[in-house]
Design a protein around this motif. Structure first.
Motif, PDB file in Angstrom:
ATOM      1  N   GLY A  29      59.622  40.539 -27.273  1.00 38.13           N
ATOM      2  CA  GLY A  29      59.947  41.882 -27.729  1.00 38.13           C
ATOM      3  C   GLY A  29      61.187  41.933 -28.594  1.00 38.13           C
ATOM      4  O   GLY A  29      62.040  41.039 -28.574  1.00 38.13           O
ATOM      5  N   PRO A 285      54.203  45.143 -21.675  1.00 37.33           N
ATOM      6  CA  PRO A 285      54.767  46.384 -21.111  1.00 37.33           C
ATOM      7  C   PRO A 285      55.315  46.246 -19.702  1.00 37.33           C
ATOM      8  O   PRO A 285      56.114  47.079 -19.266  1.00 37.33           O
ATOM      9  CB  PRO A 285      53.573  47.353 -21.140  1.00 37.33           C
ATOM     10  CG  PRO A 285      52.362  46.489 -21.181  1.00 37.33           C
ATOM     11  CD  PRO A 285      52.770  45.279 -21.974  1.00 37.33           C
ATOM     12  N   THR A 288      59.029  43.576 -20.704  1.00 39.72           N
ATOM     13  CA  THR A 288      59.876  43.436 -21.893  1.00 39.72           C
ATOM     14  C   THR A 288      61.040  44.414 -21.842  1.00 39.72           C
ATOM     15  O   THR A 288      60.956  45.483 -21.214  1.00 39.72           O
ATOM     16  CB  THR A 288      59.051  43.684 -23.176  1.00 39.72           C
ATOM     17  OG1 THR A 288      59.827  43.337 -24.309  1.00 39.72           O
ATOM     18  CG2 THR A 288      58.635  45.143 -23.287  1.00 39.72           C
ATOM     19  N   ARG A 290      62.569  47.099 -23.393  1.00 40.83           N
ATOM     20  CA  ARG A 290      62.118  48.044 -24.420  1.00 40.83           C
ATOM     21  C   ARG A 290      63.257  48.542 -25.304  1.00 40.83           C
ATOM     22  O   ARG A 290      63.031  48.919 -26.447  1.00 40.83           O
ATOM     23  CB  ARG A 290      61.430  49.247 -23.761  1.00 40.83           C
ATOM     24  CG  ARG A 290      60.143  48.910 -23.047  1.00 40.83           C
ATOM     25  CD  ARG A 290      59.627  50.111 -22.269  1.00 40.83           C
ATOM     26  NE  ARG A 290      58.456  49.764 -21.481  1.00 40.83           N
ATOM     27  CZ  ARG A 290      57.208  49.925 -21.887  1.00 40.83           C
ATOM     28  NH1 ARG A 290      56.978  50.401 -23.094  1.00 40.83           N
ATOM     29  NH2 ARG A 290      56.185  49.612 -21.122  1.00 40.83           N
ATOM     30  N   SER A 296      54.587  49.063 -26.708  1.00 39.71           N
ATOM     31  CA  SER A 296      54.613  47.648 -26.337  1.00 39.71           C
ATOM     32  C   SER A 296      53.440  46.950 -27.007  1.00 39.71           C
ATOM     33  O   SER A 296      52.676  47.575 -27.739  1.00 39.71           O
ATOM     34  CB  SER A 296      54.496  47.509 -24.820  1.00 39.71           C
ATOM     35  OG  SER A 296      53.220  47.996 -24.398  1.00 39.71           O
ATOM     36  N   LYS A 297      53.314  45.683 -26.729  1.00 39.78           N
ATOM     37  CA  LYS A 297      52.120  44.948 -27.139  1.00 39.78           C
ATOM     38  C   LYS A 297      50.887  45.806 -26.891  1.00 39.78           C
ATOM     39  O   LYS A 297      50.789  46.491 -25.890  1.00 39.78           O
ATOM     40  CB  LYS A 297      52.059  43.649 -26.330  1.00 39.78           C
ATOM     41  CG  LYS A 297      50.832  42.803 -26.559  1.00 39.78           C
ATOM     42  CD  LYS A 297      50.856  41.574 -25.668  1.00 39.78           C
ATOM     43  CE  LYS A 297      49.607  40.712 -25.890  1.00 39.78           C
ATOM     44  NZ  LYS A 297      49.614  39.503 -25.060  1.00 39.78           N
ATOM     45  N   GLY A 303      57.596  49.607 -30.402  1.00 39.52           N
ATOM     46  CA  GLY A 303      57.695  48.538 -29.422  1.00 39.52           C
ATOM     47  C   GLY A 303      56.553  47.548 -29.472  1.00 39.52           C
ATOM     48  O   GLY A 303      56.666  46.433 -28.954  1.00 39.52           O
TER      49      GLY A 303
END
Length: 454
Positions: A29, A285, A288, A290, A296-297, A303
């Motif tokens: 991340g 998620p 990581t 953030r 997230s991914k 993110g």
């Protein structure tokens, strides 16, 4: 979080015919390492690389997931143009059931007719690929290179698909235990060792080393008790097992990067080598860091696609510099071609831009790009419940389009990097224009779209 600023002397004149070391982390991340403002995970080697090179504050992966980003790094084409927008899947893989839209077929193999970086680069360069390829499902073997669609069939002279010390290679016993490692000692990583051996083998010849790490992808489980104890203490009572093991993983990854960079120094090649470090997508998620970013991914919020990127080029890049101009992993191909003097023949449509002007002047004076875009026409119900979406960034504004609802979200990243305030209703004209620009670009590259079910 604020990024550090380092001040050093101006660089000397650049050397000729530089070597290239491209280091690709897996699922790292944007704010998971120290030089990007993370105070709680030790990454001394990457921090040093940033002090010696240029840190990009607004670097993006080509996709929020592994395989399409990797295809784009290697070809300079966007996942939308390549029709490689999801993870490589075996024939017959089923899409999630009960969805409103029908997603495109999953990609399987990167076609051999695609010209990769190793095929485009000057033939006098020695080329090596070590680690994760993930651009084929030949033989239906997860992460296997296969005999037809691997890096050795796409221009690389040497390579290894070895799993190194990653948990992918753990025995049944190792999955449940810690190893006997002293403080400061990491498990021996055969993959890193093979990459180092490649560096030492190419004497008197320029080289391209593509070091594609399996770290820090799941399963996340350190075998170093000293690292586990270190981060359990640092994170305190509220720490989860996943967050402890992940921090240990990030430090371990940094250790292997350090071993590679140390080998460059020992062989006397560091001063004539461009080192590029980045990640294939945002972090997982579940663990990581953030920071201030949303997502997230597996999704197109910041993110999911904003990633760390560091470039060290002695004699060209000013040490400790920061570039705040948006760049993307699709730029890797044309940039390395420019640095090495490679020419693709015949010319082919590509989506990346040569960012060497930014390496020389991070202010971006005289360098302009209209927009960046992403396309993810798939469902991913696990962890984040992603639905088909595309996005575009123009300057400080970013728009996301969600196909199920035909809905847009608009954000001013300069004021709202966490994408918390949707401006699409307050700025309907801006949202409409950016949506039109997004679909114009997708139509140009003949992107595949999710369809309404009959």
């Amino acid at each position: 979080m604020a990024l550090p600023v380092y001040l050093f002397a101006q660089p000397a004149a650049p050397p000729s015919r530089p070597n290239i070391v491209f280091i690709l982390a897996d699922d790292l991340g944007w704010s998971d390492i120290g030089c990007y403002g993370n105070p709680s995970i030790s990454t001394p080697n990457l921090n040093k690389l940033a002090r010696e090179g240029m840190l990009f504050s607004d670097a993006y992966a080509p996709a929020p997931i592994c395989s399409p980003s990797r295809a784009a790094f290697l070809t300079g084409k966007s996942p939308a143009r390549l029709h490689f927008e999801f993870v490589s899947k075996p024939d017959g893989s089923k899409a999630p059931a009960g969805t409103r839209l029908q997603q495109p077929a999953y990609p399987r193999d990167l076609p051999l007719e695609e010209i990769t970086l190793a095929e485009a680069i000057d033939s006098t360069y020695a080329t090596g690929f070590f680690g994760k390829w993930h651009l084929t499902q030949e033989n239906d073997r997860y992460l296997g290179w296969g005999d037809t669609f691997g890096p050795l069939q796409q221009g690389f002279d040497k390579g290894s698909e070895g799993l190194g010390s990653h948990p992918y290679a753990y025995s049944k016993e190792e999955k449940k235990t810690f190893g006997n490692f002293q403080r400061g000692e990491y498990p021996e990583d055969a993959l890193t060792g093979e990459a180092v051996a490649f560096l030492k083998s190419v004497k008197g010849r320029p080289f391209l080393l593509y070091y594609s790490m399996y770290y820090v992808h799941t399963p996340v489980q350190t075998r170093c008790r000293w690292l586990y104890d270190k981060y359990k203490k640092l994170q305190g009572a509220a720490a989860t097992e996943k967050s402890i093991h992940y921090a240990a993983f990030v430090e371990t990854m940094d250790g292997y990067v350090g071993q590679l960079l140390e080998a460059l120094e020992e062989t006397g090649q560091a001063e004539n080598t461009v080192v590029i470090f980045t990640s294939d997508n945002g972090g997982h998620p579940s663990f990581t860091a953030r920071g201030k970013l949303k997502g997230s991914k597996w999704n197109l919020y910041e993110g999911g696609v904003r990633v760390p990127m560091i470039v060290r080029w002695p004699g060209v890049v000013k040490p400790g510099s920061i570039c705040r101009i948006p760049v993307t992993g699709v730029d890797v191909f044309p940039t390395i071609c420019s640095i090495t003097g490679a020419k693709t023949d015949p010319p082919r449509a590509r989506d990346g831009a040569d960012i060497t002007p930014l390496l020389r002047d991070p202010s971006g004076a005289g360098w302009k790009r209209e927009m960046l875009y992403w396309h993810f026409p798939y469902y991913h119900p696990d962890f984040v419940n992603t639905k088909p979406q595309s996005s575009i960034r123009e300057g400080r504004y970013k728009l996301l389009y969600f196909y199920e609802e035909g809905r847009t979200e608009l954000y001013d990243l300069s004021r709202d990097p966490g994408e918390g305030r949707d401006l699409s209703l307050a700025m309907p004209g801006k949202a409409a224009r950016m949506k039109d620009s997004l679909f114009d670009e997708l139509q140009k590259v003949k992107a595949r779209f999710p369809l309404v079910r009959n």
